[in-house]
Design a protein around this motif. Structure first.
Motif, mmCIF file in Angstrom:
data_model
loop_
_atom_site.group_PDB
_atom_site.id
_atom_site.type_symbol
_atom_site.label_atom_id
_atom_site.label_comp_id
_atom_site.label_asym_id
_atom_site.label_seq_id
_atom_site.Cartn_x
_atom_site.Cartn_y
_atom_site.Cartn_z
ATOM 1 N N MET A 1 0.734 -1.480 0.024
ATOM 2 C CA MET A 1 -0.038 0.033 0.261
ATOM 3 C C MET A 1 0.973 1.324 0.043
ATOM 4 O O MET A 1 1.747 1.464 0.657
ATOM 5 C CB MET A 1 -0.962 -0.037 1.076
ATOM 6 C CG MET A 1 -1.744 1.365 1.370
ATOM 7 S SD MET A 1 -2.846 1.880 0.010
ATOM 8 C CE MET A 1 -4.132 0.527 0.351
ATOM 9 N N ASP A 2 0.523 2.170 -0.840
ATOM 10 C CA ASP A 2 1.382 3.562 -0.869
ATOM 11 C C ASP A 2 0.471 4.322 0.167
ATOM 12 O O ASP A 2 -0.615 4.965 -0.052
ATOM 13 C CB ASP A 2 1.020 4.096 -2.081
ATOM 14 C CG ASP A 2 1.463 5.442 -2.404
ATOM 15 O OD1 ASP A 2 1.940 5.975 -1.390
ATOM 16 O OD2 ASP A 2 1.903 6.067 -3.735
ATOM 17 N N TYR A 3 1.301 4.431 1.489
ATOM 18 C CA TYR A 3 0.527 5.122 2.489
ATOM 19 C C TYR A 3 0.544 6.538 2.190
ATOM 20 O O TYR A 3 -0.386 7.296 3.031
ATOM 21 C CB TYR A 3 1.395 4.944 3.789
ATOM 22 C CG TYR A 3 1.401 3.203 4.187
ATOM 23 C CD1 TYR A 3 0.102 2.545 4.391
ATOM 24 C CD2 TYR A 3 2.550 2.703 4.665
ATOM 25 C CE1 TYR A 3 0.033 1.232 4.906
ATOM 26 C CE2 TYR A 3 2.440 1.278 4.778
ATOM 27 C CZ TYR A 3 1.297 0.696 5.085
ATOM 28 O OH TYR A 3 1.252 -0.672 5.477
ATOM 29 N N VAL A 4 1.469 7.069 1.653
ATOM 30 C CA VAL A 4 1.545 8.646 1.384
ATOM 31 C C VAL A 4 0.194 9.030 0.524
ATOM 32 O O VAL A 4 -0.544 9.889 0.917
ATOM 33 C CB VAL A 4 2.749 8.935 0.463
ATOM 34 C CG1 VAL A 4 2.492 10.551 0.172
ATOM 35 C CG2 VAL A 4 3.893 8.707 1.457
ATOM 36 N N LYS A 5 0.026 8.226 -0.580
ATOM 37 C CA LYS A 5 -1.486 8.363 -1.305
ATOM 38 C C LYS A 5 -2.454 7.989 -0.443
ATOM 39 O O LYS A 5 -3.650 8.976 -0.649
ATOM 40 C CB LYS A 5 -1.275 7.406 -2.669
ATOM 41 C CG LYS A 5 -2.367 7.331 -3.465
ATOM 42 C CD LYS A 5 -2.341 6.497 -4.616
ATOM 43 C CE LYS A 5 -3.576 6.628 -5.408
ATOM 44 N NZ LYS A 5 -3.697 5.291 -6.591
ATOM 45 N N VAL A 7 -3.263 8.196 2.621
ATOM 46 C CA VAL A 7 -3.770 9.425 3.598
ATOM 47 C C VAL A 7 -4.052 10.537 2.784
ATOM 48 O O VAL A 7 -4.903 11.420 3.367
ATOM 49 C CB VAL A 7 -2.294 9.740 4.393
ATOM 50 C CG1 VAL A 7 -2.322 10.960 5.186
ATOM 51 C CG2 VAL A 7 -1.863 8.554 5.416
ATOM 52 N N GLU A 8 -3.226 10.807 1.791
ATOM 53 C CA GLU A 8 -3.916 12.010 1.036
ATOM 54 C C GLU A 8 -5.517 11.981 0.303
ATOM 55 O O GLU A 8 -6.231 12.787 0.819
ATOM 56 C CB GLU A 8 -2.888 12.236 -0.148
ATOM 57 C CG GLU A 8 -3.387 13.600 -1.115
ATOM 58 C CD GLU A 8 -4.510 13.168 -2.267
ATOM 59 O OE1 GLU A 8 -5.349 14.359 -2.133
ATOM 60 O OE2 GLU A 8 -4.670 12.235 -2.769
ATOM 61 N N ASP A 129 -0.520 9.649 9.756
ATOM 62 C CA ASP A 129 0.467 10.229 8.850
ATOM 63 C C ASP A 129 0.934 9.011 8.151
ATOM 64 O O ASP A 129 0.565 7.620 8.450
ATOM 65 C CB ASP A 129 1.222 11.100 8.998
ATOM 66 C CG ASP A 129 2.212 10.468 10.160
ATOM 67 O OD1 ASP A 129 2.482 9.324 10.072
ATOM 68 O OD2 ASP A 129 3.008 11.312 10.543
ATOM 69 N N ALA A 130 1.630 8.959 6.894
ATOM 70 C CA ALA A 130 2.051 7.820 6.210
ATOM 71 C C ALA A 130 2.873 6.883 7.019
ATOM 72 O O ALA A 130 2.938 5.620 6.750
ATOM 73 C CB ALA A 130 2.828 8.349 5.118
ATOM 74 N N ASP A 131 3.567 7.430 8.081
ATOM 75 C CA ASP A 131 4.194 6.497 9.143
ATOM 76 C C ASP A 131 3.513 5.835 10.038
ATOM 77 O O ASP A 131 4.137 4.977 10.724
ATOM 78 C CB ASP A 131 5.520 7.547 9.662
ATOM 79 C CG ASP A 131 6.436 8.057 8.645
ATOM 80 O OD1 ASP A 131 6.682 7.238 7.559
ATOM 81 O OD2 ASP A 131 6.803 9.116 8.807
ATOM 82 N N SER A 226 -4.131 3.957 18.009
ATOM 83 C CA SER A 226 -2.951 3.190 18.141
ATOM 84 C C SER A 226 -1.752 4.025 17.599
ATOM 85 O O SER A 226 -0.579 3.758 18.218
ATOM 86 C CB SER A 226 -3.265 1.933 17.184
ATOM 87 O OG SER A 226 -4.076 1.089 17.496
ATOM 88 N N GLY A 227 -1.913 4.809 16.607
ATOM 89 C CA GLY A 227 -0.826 5.899 16.301
ATOM 90 C C GLY A 227 -0.293 6.903 17.243
ATOM 91 O O GLY A 227 0.599 7.271 17.300
#
Length: 265
Positions: A1-5, A7-8, A129-131, A226-227
Motif C-alpha cells: 500500500m502507498d501510505y502517502v497516497k 493518507v492524502e 500520517d504515512a508513517d 494506536s498511532g
C-alpha cells in the motif's frame, strides 16, 4: 500500500464528505429512514457514502472495500480492506448535537493501521500520517493545503485519578458498574468515534464500550488511537481487538492509554 497516497486520499474524501454532510445538517429539514436493524439513516449518510466509496474505488481498485451503507460489502471476507462509516453518530446528527464523524480506515492483517476521523461540525480532524503516527490538523482544513499538524500522544494516566469518556447515547448500568472499578477523577461524554480520539489526544485515559458496535464504527478511531500509543482490547479476555470478524461485528471492548491499570470484566 502507498501510505502517502492513502493518507492524502482519505483526508481529501473526509473533507469533501464532511462538506456534503454539513450542507444537509444546516438545511431546515431532512428525511430520516430506518434500516432493517432499526438504526436511522439520512440523506447525509447516503451522500457521504457515495462520495467516499467512489473515491476509494477509483484510487485503490484492487483493495477490498467494506462500508456500512452498502450491505453487499458485508458479505465479503478478508483481513485486509478499506472500511468506511460515512457518518458515525447519526443520532447525534439527527438531534443536531454535532458529535458525528466521517470515518475511513485501512485494516491490514486484521489490524487497523491507518485512519481518519473528521468531525465536521466541530472542525476537528484526526488522522494517521504515512508513517502511522497520529496527528490532529487545525486551521482551515482546506482540500488543497494541509494545515498545522499536532502530534498526538496518549496520557501518562494517573490510576488514582482517571479521566473516563463514555458514550453519550449508549450509557447503561453495566458500563457504570465497570467504570466504578476505577478511581475516577472526572467523566466526559461524547458521541461517535470521537471517544477514541479523546483518549488519543490525552484528553481522556479510558473508554469502555459494553454495547453493540460494528467494525466500521471503530476501525478509524482504533487506528488513530494506536498511532498515538494507545490500545483497544476485547472486554472479555483483554486480548487485542481484531478486524475481519464474521459479519464485521465487534465484541465489547476497552480503549485505553497503556498506563491505565485495566480491571478484569
Amino acid at each position: 500500500m502507498d501510505y502517502v497516497k492513502l493518507v492524502e486520499v482519505m483526508r481529501r474524501l473526509s473533507i469533501e464528505a464532511g462538506a456534503k454532510i454539513m450542507e444537509i445538517y444546516q438545511a431546515d429539514d431532512f428525511d430520516v429512514k430506518v434500516k432493517s436493524d432499526d438504526s436511522p439513516v439520512t440523506a447525509a449518510d447516503e451522500a457521504a457514502d457515495a462520495l467516499i466509496s467512489a473515491g476509494l474505488r477509483a484510487a485503490f481498485p484492487d483493495v477490498m472495500l467494506v462500508t456500512e451503507e452498502q450491505s453487499a460489502t458485508h458479505e465479503t471476507s478478508g483481513d485486509t480492506f478499506l472500511i468506511v462509516d460515512p457518518l458515525d453518530g447519526t443520532k447525534e446528527f439527527i438531534h443536531r448535537r454535532g458529535d458525528f464523524t466521517v470515518n475511513i480506515a485501512l485494516v491490514e492483517g486484521g489490524v487497523p493501521t491507518r485512519g481518519v476521523v473528521y468531525a465536521p461540525a466541530k472542525g476537528r480532524m484526526f488522522y494517521t500520517d504515512a508513517d502511522g503516527q497520529s496527528v490532529e490538523e487545525t486551521g482551515d482544513l482546506a482540500l488543497d493545503k494541509v494545515g498545522p499538524l499536532t502530534r498526538m500522544s496518549v496520557s501518562q494516566a494517573d490510576n488514582a485519578a482517571l479521566m473516563v469518556v463514555a458514550s453519550k447515547s449508549h450509557r447503561d448500568q453495566a458500563t457504570d458498574d465497570y467504570i466504578n472499578k476505577y478511581a475516577v477523577k472526572d467523566m466526559k461524554s461524547a458521541g461517535s468515534s470521537l471517544k477514541f480520539c479523546l483518549v488519543a489526544t490525552g484528553e481522556a485515559d479510558l473508554y469502555p464500550r459494553l454495547g453493540r458496535t460494528m467494525e466500521w464504527d471503530t476501525a478509524a478511531g482504533h487506528a488513530v488511537l494506536s498511532g498515538a500509543g494507545g490500545s483497544v482490547v476485547r472486554f472479555d479476555d483483554l486480548t487485542p481487538l481484531r478486524y475481519g470478524k464474521e459479519a464485521y461485528a465487534n465484541p465489547f471492548f476497552i480503549a485505553y492509554a497503556p498506563a491505565v491499570d485495566l480491571k478484569d470484566s
